[in-house]
Design an enzyme around this catalytic site. Structure first.
Site, PDB file in Angstrom:
ATOM      1  N   LYS A 104       2.931  11.781   6.825  1.00  0.00           N
ATOM      2  CA  LYS A 104       2.127  11.600   8.039  1.00  0.00           C
ATOM      3  C   LYS A 104       2.697  12.336   9.245  1.00  0.00           C
ATOM      4  CE  LYS A 104      -0.007   7.228   6.572  1.00  0.00           C
ATOM      5  NZ  LYS A 104      -1.315   7.759   6.213  1.00  0.00           N
ATOM      6  N   PHE A 111       0.864  -1.181   0.000  1.00  0.00           N
ATOM      7  CA  PHE A 111       0.000   0.000   0.000  1.00  0.00           C
ATOM      8  C   PHE A 111       0.900   1.230   0.000  1.00  0.00           C
ATOM      9  CE2 PHE A 111      -2.387   3.538   1.654  1.00  0.00           C
ATOM     10  CZ  PHE A 111      -3.557   3.455   0.918  1.00  0.00           C
ATOM     11  N   ASP A 135       9.559   3.172   1.627  1.00  0.00           N
ATOM     12  CA  ASP A 135       8.352   3.951   1.911  1.00  0.00           C
ATOM     13  C   ASP A 135       8.093   3.885   3.418  1.00  0.00           C
ATOM     14  OD1 ASP A 135       5.851   4.981   2.344  1.00  0.00           O
ATOM     15  OD2 ASP A 135       4.869   3.891   0.711  1.00  0.00           O
TER      16      ASP A 135
END
Length: 427
Positions: free
Chosen positions: A276, A149, A236
């Protein structure tokens, strides 16, 4: 949903109805209407207090509305908000110096969202492949992992195997090779099969897939293979980064950055993707970091963003990273993560509804004893909310448990009691 809505106040019903009427139906939200947050807690519009065990998918690692981060945002918002990159501003250079020193890279390319940062990393990898590695134009391939994801842009879903995210959104972007996650042999075979491999994009822990932690040594071996084949290792860390897993980065157990990591064999990424918690959840901020030999392939006009590197984002990100360091949140995550997993495993011994506990630091999940297409995990999360704890299922029968990193040991124990009480209702 009828039984669930009967438990809501009329005010909550009204606000949920407004979202359903006027907003696109692209989320399946837990029926709780929140209006305030502080630290590890959030309150709904009726004043009920909850422990937040999702942390906005790890965006609020520093806790909700951390005063230092909010103050930085307010101060900068009252001074200068946006110039675009048509001009210099007095905050961006300070931020770029701070974050590159913080993570030990030469340069940063600032963006806004995690998906934008992933797209940026893919473009950067391809450009490096053509201009430095010498792969023929338009023939570069990037290796990705199954059940990944990385976001939901058209290019990113092109290499997803989540059919819910893919169906009716094609045609898709070429240039990606999928291999099983945590499979070194598969990675080596693909790297050997072609000289056109530009990079390997990987999540150090697959969060959305259910907090799948790879085997010990997997990342180090993957980095070594990439180096051997002159292929970029792209991490990531949008969700796993910024102290969530008990290290500054999930790849950090083996890196040489400057923030207290163990100097064991290096797996420092060639390209690092962050987002984030880079803002503590108060503003969209993401970043791609790399050294000069990679980042210098980007020239003026070849990539950009109106909001990327804006003064508010720069000030907020510095404050957010300072909080991580000053409050030793990586250490807190490592220590309390062990307590949380030990407690969950003890509950699992008493209640067969939990079949597996997994995670690292304060990124954890429990696997519920049901089929992936069952509604049981959702019902368990509804019961959690009834008792004052918010979490959500991922991939059907997994429940992610990821509180803000400012949580205390006594609060962890209180939450374990809530979790066990809720699970016992299903015996």
């Amino acid at each position: 949903m009828e039984q669930i809505h009967q438990r809501l106040s009329s005010k909550s019903e009204e606000l949920i109805a407004k979202e359903n009427q006027y907003g696109a139906h692209n989320y399946h939200s837990l029926p709780v209407v929140l209006e305030r947050g502080e630290g590890v807690y959030v309150w709904d519009i009726d004043g009920k207090k909850y422990f937040d065990f999702l942390s906005a998918y790890s965006a609020v690692n520093q806790g909700h509305c951390h005063p230092k981060i909010v103050d930085a945002m307010i101060k900068q918002a009252q001074t200068l908000t946006l110039t675009s990159r048509a001009f210099f501003n007095d905050q961006l250079g300070k931020y770029e110096e701070y974050i590159t020193n913080y993570f030990n890279f030469d340069k940063v390319l600032p963006m806004n969202t995690g998906a934008e940062a992933v797209e940026t990393a893919l473009k950067l990898c391809r450009k490096w492949a053509y201009e430095v590695k010498g792969i023929p134009e338009n023939q570069a391939q990037i290796i990705v992992c199954e059940n990944n994801f990385h976001g939901r842009t058209t290019t990113i879903i092109s290499f997803s195997n989540d059919e819910t995210a893919r169906k009716s959104f094609g045609p898709f972007t070429d240039g990606f090779i999928k291999i099983p996650y945590d499979d070194i042999e598969a990675l080596e075979n693909v790297l050997k099969s072609s000289t056109n491999i530009a990079g390997f994009l990987v999540e150090p822990i697959q969060g959305e897939a259910g907090v799948y932690v790879p085997s010990e040594g997997y990342l180090a071996k993957a980095k070594a293979l990439c180096k051997q084949h002159n292929t970029l290792f792209i991490a990531d860390e949008v969700q796993t980064g910024i102290a969530r897993t008990g290290r500054l980065l999930a790849t950090c157990g083996n890196c040489t950055c400057k923030n207290g990591c163990e100097n064991t064999p290096e797996i420092k990424p060639d390209i690092l993707i962050l987002g984030k918690a880079l803002s503590g959840g108060v503003y969209p901020v993401s970043a791609v970091l790399a050294n000069n030999e990679i980042m210098n392939v980007i020239k003026p006009g070849q990539h950009g963003s109106t909001f990327g590197g804006n003064p508010i984002a720069a000030a907020v990100a510095i404050a957010a990273l300072e909080v991580i360091k000053d409050e030793k949140l990586a250490d807190n995550s490592a220590y309390l993560g062990n307590i949380l997993r030990n407690g969950l495993n003890e509950i699992a011994q008493r209640n067969s509804l939990i079949t597996l506990v997994r995670g690292k630091g304060l990124l954890n999940a429990i696997v519920i004893n049901c089929e992936e297409n069952s509604n049981l995990a959702w019902e368990v999360c509804m019961k959690f909310s009834e008792y004052g704890l918010l979490a959500k299922p991922t991939h059907g029968n997994k429940i992610r448990l990821a509180p803000p990193l400012v949580i205390t040991e006594s609060q962890i124990n209180e939450c374990l009691a809530i979790i066990e009480k809720a699970l016992n209702d299903f015996k």
